[in-house]
Design a protein around this motif. Structure first.
Motif, short mmCIF file in Angstrom:
data_model
loop_
_atom_site.label_atom_id
_atom_site.label_comp_id
_atom_site.label_asym_id
_atom_site.label_seq_id
_atom_site.Cartn_x
_atom_site.Cartn_y
_atom_site.Cartn_z
N TYR A 62 0.83 -1.20 0.00
CA TYR A 62 0.00 0.00 0.00
C TYR A 62 0.87 1.26 0.00
O TYR A 62 0.64 2.18 -0.79
N ILE A 63 1.86 1.28 0.86
CA ILE A 63 2.74 2.45 0.95
C ILE A 63 3.48 2.66 -0.37
O ILE A 63 3.60 3.78 -0.86
N ARG A 64 3.95 1.56 -0.97
CA ARG A 64 4.65 1.67 -2.26
C ARG A 64 3.71 2.18 -3.36
O ARG A 64 4.09 3.01 -4.18
N SER A 65 2.47 1.68 -3.37
CA SER A 65 1.49 2.13 -4.38
C SER A 65 1.19 3.62 -4.23
O SER A 65 1.12 4.34 -5.22
N VAL A 66 1.02 4.06 -3.00
CA VAL A 66 0.75 5.48 -2.75
C VAL A 66 1.94 6.32 -3.21
O VAL A 66 1.77 7.37 -3.85
N ALA A 67 3.13 5.86 -2.93
CA ALA A 67 4.34 6.61 -3.34
C ALA A 67 4.46 6.65 -4.86
O ALA A 67 4.77 7.70 -5.43
N GLU A 68 4.19 5.51 -5.52
CA GLU A 68 4.25 5.48 -6.98
C GLU A 68 3.23 6.43 -7.59
O GLU A 68 3.51 7.15 -8.55
N ARG A 73 1.77 11.50 -10.26
CA ARG A 73 1.05 12.78 -10.24
C ARG A 73 2.01 13.95 -10.39
O ARG A 73 1.77 14.87 -11.18
N LYS A 74 3.11 13.94 -9.66
CA LYS A 74 4.09 15.02 -9.74
C LYS A 74 4.71 15.09 -11.14
O LYS A 74 4.92 16.18 -11.68
N ARG A 75 5.01 13.92 -11.72
CA ARG A 75 5.62 13.88 -13.05
C ARG A 75 4.66 14.44 -14.11
O ARG A 75 5.06 15.23 -14.96
N THR A 76 3.37 14.07 -14.03
CA THR A 76 2.42 14.58 -15.03
C THR A 76 2.19 16.07 -14.86
O THR A 76 2.04 16.78 -15.85
N LEU A 77 2.17 16.56 -13.62
CA LEU A 77 2.04 18.00 -13.41
C LEU A 77 3.23 18.75 -14.00
O LEU A 77 3.07 19.81 -14.62
N LYS A 78 4.41 18.19 -13.83
CA LYS A 78 5.62 18.81 -14.38
C LYS A 78 5.57 18.81 -15.91
O LYS A 78 5.89 19.81 -16.55
N GLU A 79 5.12 17.70 -16.50
CA GLU A 79 5.02 17.62 -17.96
C GLU A 79 3.99 18.61 -18.49
O GLU A 79 4.21 19.25 -19.52
N LYS A 80 2.86 18.75 -17.80
CA LYS A 80 1.84 19.72 -18.21
C LYS A 80 2.39 21.14 -18.15
O LYS A 80 2.16 21.94 -19.06
N ALA A 81 3.11 21.46 -17.09
CA ALA A 81 3.69 22.79 -16.95
C ALA A 81 4.68 23.06 -18.08
O ALA A 81 4.69 24.16 -18.66
N GLU A 82 5.49 22.05 -18.43
CA GLU A 82 6.44 22.22 -19.53
C GLU A 82 5.71 22.41 -20.86
O GLU A 82 6.13 23.21 -21.70
N LEU A 83 4.62 21.67 -21.06
CA LEU A 83 3.84 21.83 -22.29
C LEU A 83 3.25 23.23 -22.40
O LEU A 83 3.24 23.82 -23.47
#
Length: 194
Positions: A62-68, A73-83
């Motif tokens: 569970y902890i690993r899934s939440v971390a993943e 989420r952070k990676r997609t937000l960063k990609e959206k900001a770059e776009l």
């Protein structure tokens, strides 16, 4: 009498041996019961840690899934900001050669007074620019002899007395409209026959 004593001694020995055997059997039975009890106790104690271990395993998953998910989420937000920041890079890169041509036309326009040369240069730049826009998916909305369509046209004037054949047709285009990949990004402003 000696024989009787011997018989009694014999019987006593037999009785002692039987008693010893019975005692040994009782001890073996008691040990077996203890062993079985300890096995049952061990099974019970091994079940509890197994459940605890399973709980720990599921907790870890569970902890690993939440971390993943958080990393995703952070990676997609960063990609959206770059776009958002760099999304127009392709468009700007495509338009820069047209800008270079305009700068050359301005410099060379100072050297000549012939309006035909200036007009020809402007037309070349215009066609290059339209070709660049077309490559980016931007196209003009056709208005010549077209039926008025509210999805593509915006009527800014109604022209009466044009006859029945011009009724509901585009008479004049006041401002050109454009589509980006079949999506209207600017409606064509037109005069419509009444």
């Amino acid at each position: 009498m000696e024989e009787k004593d011997m018989e009694m001694n014999q019987e006593e020995e037999n009785l002692n041996q039987e008693t010893d055997k019975t005692a040994e059997e009782t001890e073996v039975t008691a040990e077996t019961e203890k062993t079985e009890e300890s096995k049952e106790d061990n099974e019970e104690t091994t079940k509890e840690p197994t459940l605890e271990e399973q709980i720990e395993i599921y907790k870890d998953k569970y902890i690993r899934s939440v971390a993943e998910f958080d990393n995703y989420r952070k990676r997609t937000l960063k990609e959206k900001a770059e776009l958002i920041l760099n999304g127009s890079e392709k468009t700007i890169t495509a338009i820069l050669p047209v800008l270079d041509d305009m700068e050359l036309a301005i410099k060379n326009g100072e050297k000549t007074d012939d309006p035909k040369v200036l007009k020809e240069g402007m037309e070349l730049i215009y066609h290059k620019f339209m070709k660049t826009l077309s490559g980016l998916g931007v196209n003009q909305i056709e208005t010549a002899d077209a039926d008025f369509n509210t999805d593509e046209h915006e009527a800014v004037a109604m022209v009466p007395g044009m006859g029945d054949d011009k009724k509901g047709k585009v008479i004049d285009c006041i401002q050109t409209g454009y589509k980006l990949n079949d999506k209207v990004i600017r409606h064509a402003k037109v005069a419509v026959g009444q």
